[in-house]
Design a protein around this motif. Structure first.
Motif, PDB file in Angstrom:
ATOM      1  N   THR A 225       0.851  -1.189   0.000  1.00  0.00           N
ATOM      2  CA  THR A 225       0.000   0.000   0.000  1.00  0.00           C
ATOM      3  C   THR A 225       0.886   1.239   0.000  1.00  0.00           C
ATOM      4  OG1 THR A 225      -0.091   0.200   2.410  1.00  0.00           O
ATOM      5  CG2 THR A 225      -1.726  -1.242   1.350  1.00  0.00           C
ATOM      6  N   VAL A 226       0.284   2.392  -0.236  1.00  0.00           N
ATOM      7  CA  VAL A 226       1.041   3.642  -0.182  1.00  0.00           C
ATOM      8  C   VAL A 226       1.605   3.855   1.216  1.00  0.00           C
ATOM      9  CG1 VAL A 226       0.918   6.145  -0.431  1.00  0.00           C
ATOM     10  CG2 VAL A 226      -0.320   4.670  -2.040  1.00  0.00           C
ATOM     11  N   THR A 227       0.863   3.444   2.223  1.00  0.00           N
ATOM     12  CA  THR A 227       1.358   3.567   3.600  1.00  0.00           C
ATOM     13  C   THR A 227       2.604   2.717   3.805  1.00  0.00           C
ATOM     14  OG1 THR A 227      -0.874   3.989   4.435  1.00  0.00           O
ATOM     15  CG2 THR A 227       0.763   3.242   6.029  1.00  0.00           C
ATOM     16  N   ASP A 228       2.617   1.517   3.222  1.00  0.00           N
ATOM     17  CA  ASP A 228       3.798   0.657   3.311  1.00  0.00           C
ATOM     18  C   ASP A 228       5.007   1.335   2.675  1.00  0.00           C
ATOM     19  OD1 ASP A 228       2.341  -1.400   4.522  1.00  0.00           O
ATOM     20  OD2 ASP A 228       1.783  -2.266   2.579  1.00  0.00           O
ATOM     21  N   ALA A 230       5.484   4.590   2.176  1.00  0.00           N
ATOM     22  CA  ALA A 230       5.865   5.770   2.955  1.00  0.00           C
ATOM     23  C   ALA A 230       6.644   5.366   4.201  1.00  0.00           C
ATOM     24  CB  ALA A 230       4.619   6.570   3.325  1.00  0.00           C
ATOM     25  N   ARG A 231       6.199   4.291   4.846  1.00  0.00           N
ATOM     26  CA  ARG A 231       6.881   3.828   6.054  1.00  0.00           C
ATOM     27  C   ARG A 231       8.305   3.391   5.746  1.00  0.00           C
ATOM     28  NH1 ARG A 231       3.585  -0.079   7.257  1.00  0.00           N
ATOM     29  NH2 ARG A 231       2.166   1.271   8.422  1.00  0.00           N
ATOM     30  N   SER A 234      10.368   6.412   5.758  1.00  0.00           N
ATOM     31  CA  SER A 234      10.141   7.255   6.939  1.00  0.00           C
ATOM     32  C   SER A 234       9.558   8.619   6.589  1.00  0.00           C
ATOM     33  CB  SER A 234      11.459   7.440   7.712  1.00  0.00           C
ATOM     34  OG  SER A 234      12.003   6.193   8.107  1.00  0.00           O
ATOM     35  N   SER A 236       5.532  10.659   5.293  1.00  0.00           N
ATOM     36  CA  SER A 236       4.077  10.528   5.285  1.00  0.00           C
ATOM     37  C   SER A 236       3.593  10.161   3.882  1.00  0.00           C
ATOM     38  CB  SER A 236       3.426  11.840   5.711  1.00  0.00           C
ATOM     39  OG  SER A 236       3.638  12.839   4.725  1.00  0.00           O
ATOM     40  N   PRO A 237       2.440   9.506   3.782  1.00  0.00           N
ATOM     41  CA  PRO A 237       1.889   9.196   2.456  1.00  0.00           C
ATOM     42  C   PRO A 237       1.716  10.444   1.602  1.00  0.00           C
ATOM     43  CG  PRO A 237       0.748   7.916   4.125  1.00  0.00           C
ATOM     44  CD  PRO A 237       1.633   8.895   4.862  1.00  0.00           C
ATOM     45  N   ARG A 238       1.331  11.564   2.202  1.00  0.00           N
ATOM     46  CA  ARG A 238       1.142  12.794   1.423  1.00  0.00           C
ATOM     47  C   ARG A 238       2.464  13.289   0.858  1.00  0.00           C
ATOM     48  NH1 ARG A 238      -2.420  17.645   3.769  1.00  0.00           N
ATOM     49  NH2 ARG A 238      -3.973  16.007   3.428  1.00  0.00           N
TER      50      ARG A 238
END
Length: 315
Positions: A225-228, A230-231, A234, A236-238
């Protein structure tokens, strides 16, 4: 007879010029009396690859032709011959149908014939065509465009597609099919340029996205996912979305989907895996999802793509 003028000047690529002459200059059996009258037009001797050709007429002859074909140029960064651009514009204003093959589209653009019209050229040059002629509606995915009296073809084999399309318009599908059989090519190809385009990752090695993109490429079979993403870097997704659009021109999820489809292309070319197995290996989950996204991005279904592009080395 319908007159076809090949508009030439400067340094030309021989393939597209040869295609136009082969198709319009050689009538199928039984059509000799109703075929095309083809002439080579230019301001003087023309350099075509290693050859020099002597034109039949000057560029002023274009204004008398029914159809004007502008072949491809060796280097789109070379200054376009002014006399050629003006002659092509004059031919259109006189009522001619004007078609470009591959990078010949830059001549049509310089003549003002692409403003407000759909146009294409070889996929490697579509961005440059769009930048040089911002009023043109450049489509990088299609094999050719038809605006009535202004037509453009993509690269190389798409020149064959457009020329056969013109034969179809002028003489009907049966004759176009006859010409296609003589050339041992399909009379119509499905899809567009997207199925031939390579999409390398072009990010400098010291950019944080370079490491992320490489990390993703090794995990395309996983439900990322986009969250994955971004993490992993390090952020944010934005903020990741802003970086992705700046570097790749796409949102992260769209880029990820495109990479999954490109991997699917590789597997379809080089393995015997079923469509279902390819879907799992590329993180698509199901064959239905793969077929839908593959057709949307590539322009043809995965089954058709495999038949056309299956590597002879597979198996």
């Amino acid at each position: 007879m319908h007159t076809v003028a090949l508009a030439t000047a400067g340094r030309l690529l021989h393939f597209e010029l040869g295609v136009a002459y082969e198709i319009f200059g050689n009538p199928p059996l039984g059509s000799e009396d109703d075929w095309y009258d083809v002439s080579l037009c230019g301001p003087g001797p023309i350099q075509v690859g290693p050859f020099k050709l002597e034109p039949d007429h000057g560029l002023d002859h274009l204004a008398t032709a029914d159809t004007v074909i502008v072949p491809a140029y060796v280097d789109v960064d070379d200054p376009l011959p002014t006399e050629l651009v003006e002659a092509v514009r004059a031919a259109y204003e006189a009522g001619a149908r004007v078609a470009s093959l591959c990078t010949g589209a830059f001549v049509l653009g310089a003549a003002g014939l692409l403003d407000g019209r759909r146009a294409t050229t070889h996929w490697a040059h579509t961005d440059q065509l769009r930048a040089r002629h911002p009023l043109a509606l450049v489509d990088p995915d299609v094999l050719y465009t038809d605006n009535g009296r202004v037509l453009t073809a993509a690269g190389k084999a798409a020149a064959v597609d457009l020329c056969l399309h013109l034969v179809n318009l002028d003489h009907g599908a049966a004759i176009a099919n006859t010409v296609a059989r003589r050339l041992v090519v399909p009379p119509h190809r499905d899809g567009g340029q997207a199925q031939f385009v390579t999409t390398p990752i072009q990010v400098s090695g010291d950019h944080q996205l370079a490491r992320l993109l490489a990390w993703v490429q090794e995990r395309l079979d996983q439900p990322l996912t986009v969250t994955d993403l971004a993490r992993q870097v390090s952020t944010s997704p934005r903020n990741l979305g802003r970086q992705f659009r700046s570097v790749t021109g796409q949102a992260p999820i769209q880029w990820l989907l495109t990479q999954r489809v490109r991997r699917a292309q590789e597997l379809l070319e080089s393995t015997d895996q079923s469509i279902e197995a390819v879907a799992v290996a590329t993180g698509m989950g199901t064959a239905t999802t793969l077929r839908r996204q593959f057709k949307r991005i590539v322009g043809v279904p995965p089954d058709s793509y495999r038949r056309s592009f299956r590597s002879t080395k597979a198996g």
